[in-house]
Design a protein around this motif. Sequence first.
Motif, PDB file in Angstrom:
ATOM      1  N   UNK A   4       0.835  -1.192   0.000  1.00  0.00           N
ATOM      2  CA  UNK A   4       0.000   0.000   0.000  1.00  0.00           C
ATOM      3  C   UNK A   4       0.871   1.244   0.000  1.00  0.00           C
ATOM      4  N   UNK A   5       0.511   2.232  -0.834  1.00  0.00           N
ATOM      5  CA  UNK A   5       1.307   3.459  -0.875  1.00  0.00           C
ATOM      6  C   UNK A   5       1.127   4.280   0.399  1.00  0.00           C
ATOM      7  N   UNK A   6       2.144   5.042   0.739  1.00  0.00           N
ATOM      8  CA  UNK A   6       2.045   5.950   1.887  1.00  0.00           C
ATOM      9  C   UNK A   6       1.094   7.086   1.531  1.00  0.00           C
ATOM     10  N   UNK A   7       0.345   7.543   2.513  1.00  0.00           N
ATOM     11  CA  UNK A   7      -0.586   8.651   2.290  1.00  0.00           C
ATOM     12  C   UNK A   7       0.198   9.954   2.169  1.00  0.00           C
ATOM     13  N   UNK A   8      -0.210  10.796   1.227  1.00  0.00           N
ATOM     14  CA  UNK A   8       0.460  12.074   1.046  1.00  0.00           C
ATOM     15  C   UNK A   8      -0.496  13.087   0.412  1.00  0.00           C
ATOM     16  N   UNK A   9      -0.116  14.349   0.474  1.00  0.00           N
ATOM     17  CA  UNK A   9      -0.867  15.423  -0.154  1.00  0.00           C
ATOM     18  C   UNK A   9       0.117  16.457  -0.664  1.00  0.00           C
TER      19      UNK A   9
END
Length: 186
Positions: A4-9
Amino acid sequence: MSDEPARWTQATVYPDMWADPDNDPRHSQEPGPEGELATLQDFLAGYRLTLRMKCEGLDPEQLARRSVPPSTMSLLGLIRHLVEVERDWHNWISTGDPLPKLYGERDADFLGAVGEQAAVDSAFADLERAQATTDAVLAEHPDLNERVGKDKIAIRELMVHRIEEYARHCGHADLLRECIDGRVGQ
């Protein structure tokens, strides 16, 4: 390790936003629209833009990725689905023969969303064309109480339904995008 990809903005001001408020094309310093029709059109435009923003920066394979198995839903599938929905709304307004499905029968909009640049380009062009067609027909009916088409649907109901459809699919797009590359935000 996780797949799962790391959450980012991309936002630096608020960690739960898609973009910083000063850089968000959905926000302006202008006062809000006046009148019910202008307000409905403004909300619709905002959700349409949000859906496009959720697709930005992804390659064809990512846009076509079915991120929540066993669903056939993908970002590209949502774009194709909304082409069909716009065409359906045009049919609701019209008293003539209905426009045929562009992509084929049930679920073809999602099943035909393949990770090829030509499919992506075609879907976005189809959506732009379908939106413009529906918008042009609705522009001829500025009275929200007017009833149109074979089923005599009120323009107000049609406008609210359009907003609801795009808003719901923007929620799907949030989840799909997060599954693809971890990007989150309003």
